[in-house]
Design a protein around this motif. Structure first.
Motif, short mmCIF file in Angstrom:
data_model
loop_
_atom_site.label_atom_id
_atom_site.label_comp_id
_atom_site.label_asym_id
_atom_site.label_seq_id
_atom_site.Cartn_x
_atom_site.Cartn_y
_atom_site.Cartn_z
N ILE A 151 7.52 -17.88 11.19
CA ILE A 151 6.16 -17.39 10.99
C ILE A 151 5.85 -17.37 9.49
O ILE A 151 6.68 -16.93 8.69
CB ILE A 151 5.99 -16.00 11.60
N GLY A 152 4.66 -17.83 9.11
CA GLY A 152 4.27 -17.86 7.71
C GLY A 152 3.14 -16.90 7.41
O GLY A 152 2.29 -16.63 8.26
N LEU A 153 3.13 -16.36 6.19
CA LEU A 153 2.08 -15.46 5.75
C LEU A 153 1.56 -15.91 4.39
O LEU A 153 2.35 -16.04 3.45
CB LEU A 153 2.58 -14.02 5.64
N ALA A 180 12.82 -13.57 14.69
CA ALA A 180 11.81 -14.27 13.89
C ALA A 180 12.14 -14.20 12.40
O ALA A 180 12.65 -13.19 11.90
CB ALA A 180 10.44 -13.68 14.15
N SER A 181 11.83 -15.30 11.70
CA SER A 181 11.97 -15.33 10.24
C SER A 181 10.58 -15.53 9.64
O SER A 181 9.67 -16.04 10.30
CB SER A 181 12.90 -16.46 9.81
N PHE A 182 10.45 -15.14 8.37
CA PHE A 182 9.12 -15.12 7.76
C PHE A 182 9.14 -15.78 6.38
O PHE A 182 10.04 -15.56 5.58
CB PHE A 182 8.63 -13.68 7.63
N THR A 183 8.12 -16.59 6.14
CA THR A 183 7.90 -17.19 4.83
C THR A 183 6.62 -16.59 4.26
O THR A 183 5.57 -16.65 4.90
CB THR A 183 7.76 -18.71 4.92
N VAL A 184 6.71 -15.99 3.06
CA VAL A 184 5.59 -15.29 2.46
C VAL A 184 5.18 -15.98 1.16
O VAL A 184 6.04 -16.33 0.34
CB VAL A 184 5.95 -13.83 2.17
N SER A 185 3.87 -16.17 0.99
CA SER A 185 3.36 -16.81 -0.22
C SER A 185 2.06 -16.15 -0.65
O SER A 185 1.24 -15.77 0.19
CB SER A 185 3.13 -18.30 0.03
N PHE A 186 1.87 -16.01 -1.98
CA PHE A 186 0.63 -15.47 -2.53
C PHE A 186 0.02 -16.53 -3.45
O PHE A 186 0.72 -17.13 -4.27
CB PHE A 186 0.88 -14.19 -3.31
N THR A 319 3.82 2.35 10.29
CA THR A 319 4.21 2.72 8.93
C THR A 319 3.33 2.04 7.89
O THR A 319 3.05 0.84 7.99
CB THR A 319 5.68 2.34 8.67
N VAL A 320 2.88 2.79 6.92
CA VAL A 320 2.15 2.23 5.79
C VAL A 320 3.18 1.87 4.72
O VAL A 320 3.75 2.74 4.07
CB VAL A 320 1.12 3.22 5.22
N ASP A 321 3.42 0.58 4.56
CA ASP A 321 4.41 0.09 3.61
C ASP A 321 3.70 -0.80 2.58
O ASP A 321 3.32 -1.92 2.90
CB ASP A 321 5.50 -0.71 4.36
N ASP A 322 3.51 -0.27 1.40
CA ASP A 322 2.79 -0.99 0.34
C ASP A 322 3.68 -1.88 -0.53
O ASP A 322 3.21 -2.52 -1.46
CB ASP A 322 2.06 0.00 -0.56
N ALA A 323 4.97 -1.94 -0.21
CA ALA A 323 5.88 -2.76 -1.01
C ALA A 323 5.60 -4.24 -0.77
O ALA A 323 5.16 -4.65 0.32
CB ALA A 323 7.33 -2.45 -0.63
N GLU A 324 5.86 -5.05 -1.77
CA GLU A 324 5.61 -6.49 -1.64
C GLU A 324 6.54 -7.08 -0.58
O GLU A 324 7.76 -6.94 -0.65
CB GLU A 324 5.85 -7.20 -2.97
N PRO A 325 5.97 -7.76 0.42
CA PRO A 325 6.81 -8.39 1.45
C PRO A 325 7.51 -9.61 0.89
O PRO A 325 6.98 -10.31 0.03
CB PRO A 325 5.80 -8.76 2.54
N LYS A 326 8.70 -9.86 1.36
CA LYS A 326 9.50 -10.98 0.90
C LYS A 326 9.81 -11.95 2.04
O LYS A 326 9.86 -11.54 3.20
CB LYS A 326 10.81 -10.49 0.29
N SER A 327 10.04 -13.18 1.70
CA SER A 327 10.45 -14.17 2.69
C SER A 327 11.84 -13.82 3.21
O SER A 327 12.65 -13.24 2.49
CB SER A 327 10.45 -15.56 2.09
N SER A 328 12.09 -14.17 4.47
CA SER A 328 13.41 -13.93 5.05
C SER A 328 14.44 -14.78 4.34
O SER A 328 14.17 -15.91 3.93
CB SER A 328 13.39 -14.27 6.54
N LYS A 329 15.64 -14.24 4.20
CA LYS A 329 16.72 -14.99 3.53
C LYS A 329 17.40 -15.93 4.51
O LYS A 329 17.45 -15.65 5.70
CB LYS A 329 17.74 -14.00 2.95
#
Length: 329
Positions: A151-153, A180-186, A319-329
């Protein structure tokens, strides 16, 4: 196309939300808004939609400026305050100090600003898009619909109002699909559809088959490549009927209604209006499934509905989590 979408949404909302004790057509409040991006941009479009609906009902006189550069923001705010607007609204990410300086200079004007920070007495209130609850629900859908478990964000900037939605989405997806694994990009922009589209293309090439479209442009890439997208803030399924499977919606009507009520009653003060974005206040919602109603497995829809009810009755808290999300390792 985006501007037409916003106009249509505004007209549809004009009679959909009524403010108790609203100003009459003979006595509308003067309200102004200052936007750093075009009104087509998702976040700003929701503010503009709610204010235009209030204008259509005769509650307010509404003026706005869009695509205002940060360097000009303070000047435009001052101009609206000088013109006697009772309420000035906008988003001040990146121009916090300037906006708060203006508020201090105009203590008799009410300011309601999108901000990551606290209210400032006596007249600077803040709001934010706390739609982490429906974002969690869309994450559940993404986790259940992915076939590759990838899944990508794609987001604008890693700031709290983006991070909390992404983190809630990821948590929802993991509940349904722990593998599931996640790829995160800004992309470093609030409105750059081509850049968001390219970021999405790169993820699809790596096997991602569901994309969280925090920015415009992501759903275009998903459509071209035949993968699914999850919408954010607004429902764009009408434009992507075979692509956008679900969306977390933000409605500014409850926030605007409360602010107008307070200004009219002359009781406006520095407060945090973020709670009015919660599902219990109808500020957040899961969009109708529409074209995907018969494509989402029945058991998955049942899980989502159960979680939705748990959120509404308070037995489950996202949960309100304001930390920067990271891509799965």
């Amino acid at each position: 196309m985006l501007r037409s979408f916003v106009k249509a949404a505004v007209l549809a909302a004009a009679t959909a939300f009524c403010l108790p004790g609203a100003a009459t057509a003979a006595d509308p409040l003067k309200v102004a808004a200052v936007y750093t991006v075009p009104i087509e941009q998702q976040w700003v479009s929701r503010i503009h939609k709610a204010l235009t609906a209030a204008k259509e009902r005769g509650e307010i006189d509404y003026a706005y400026s869009e695509s205002v550069a940060n360097a000009d923001y303070e000047r435009v705010m001052r101009e609206y305050a000088e013109k006697g607007n009772a309420l000035v609204i906008g988003e001040v990410f990146g121009v916090e100090q300037a906006a708060r300086r203006v508020a201090k200079d105009y203590p008799d004007t009410a300011f309601l600003m999108g901000s990551s920070f606290k209210p400032q007495a006596p007249n600077f209130s803040v709001f934010d898009n706390y739609i982490h609850e429906p974002s969690y629900l869309t994450g559940m859908i993404a986790g259940g619909m992915t076939k590759t478990a990838k899944i990508g964000l794609v987001g604008g900037y890693p700031i709290p109002e983006v991070n909390r939605l992404m983190n809630a989405f990821i948590a929802g997806a993991r509940e349904v699909n722990p593998q599931a694994s996640f790829t995160v990009s800004f992309i470093g922009s609030w409105f750059d559809p081509p850049k968001a589209k390219e970021a999405a293309f790169a993820m699809i090439e790596r096997g991602v088959d569901v994309l969280y479209a925090e920015r415009f442009g992501v759903s275009d890439a998903a459509k071209e490549k035949g993968v699914l997208a999850i919408g954010n803030v607004i429902d764009t399924q009408a434009d992507y009927p075979q692509t956008v499977v679900a969306s977390a919606l933000w409605s500014m009507e409850p926030t605007i209604a409360k602010a107008l009520e307070m200004v009219k009653a002359k009781t406006f003060k520095a407060e945090d209006y973020s709670v009015y974005s919660y599902m219990k206040h109808q500020g957040g919602a899961l969009a109708p499934y529409g074209t995907f109603d018969d494509k989402i497995p029945a058991d998955l829809k049942a899980k989502v509905e159960a979680k939705k009810q748990a959120i509404l009755d308070g037995s489950f808290v996202v949960t309100v989590d304001d930390a920067e999300p990271k891509s799965s390792k």
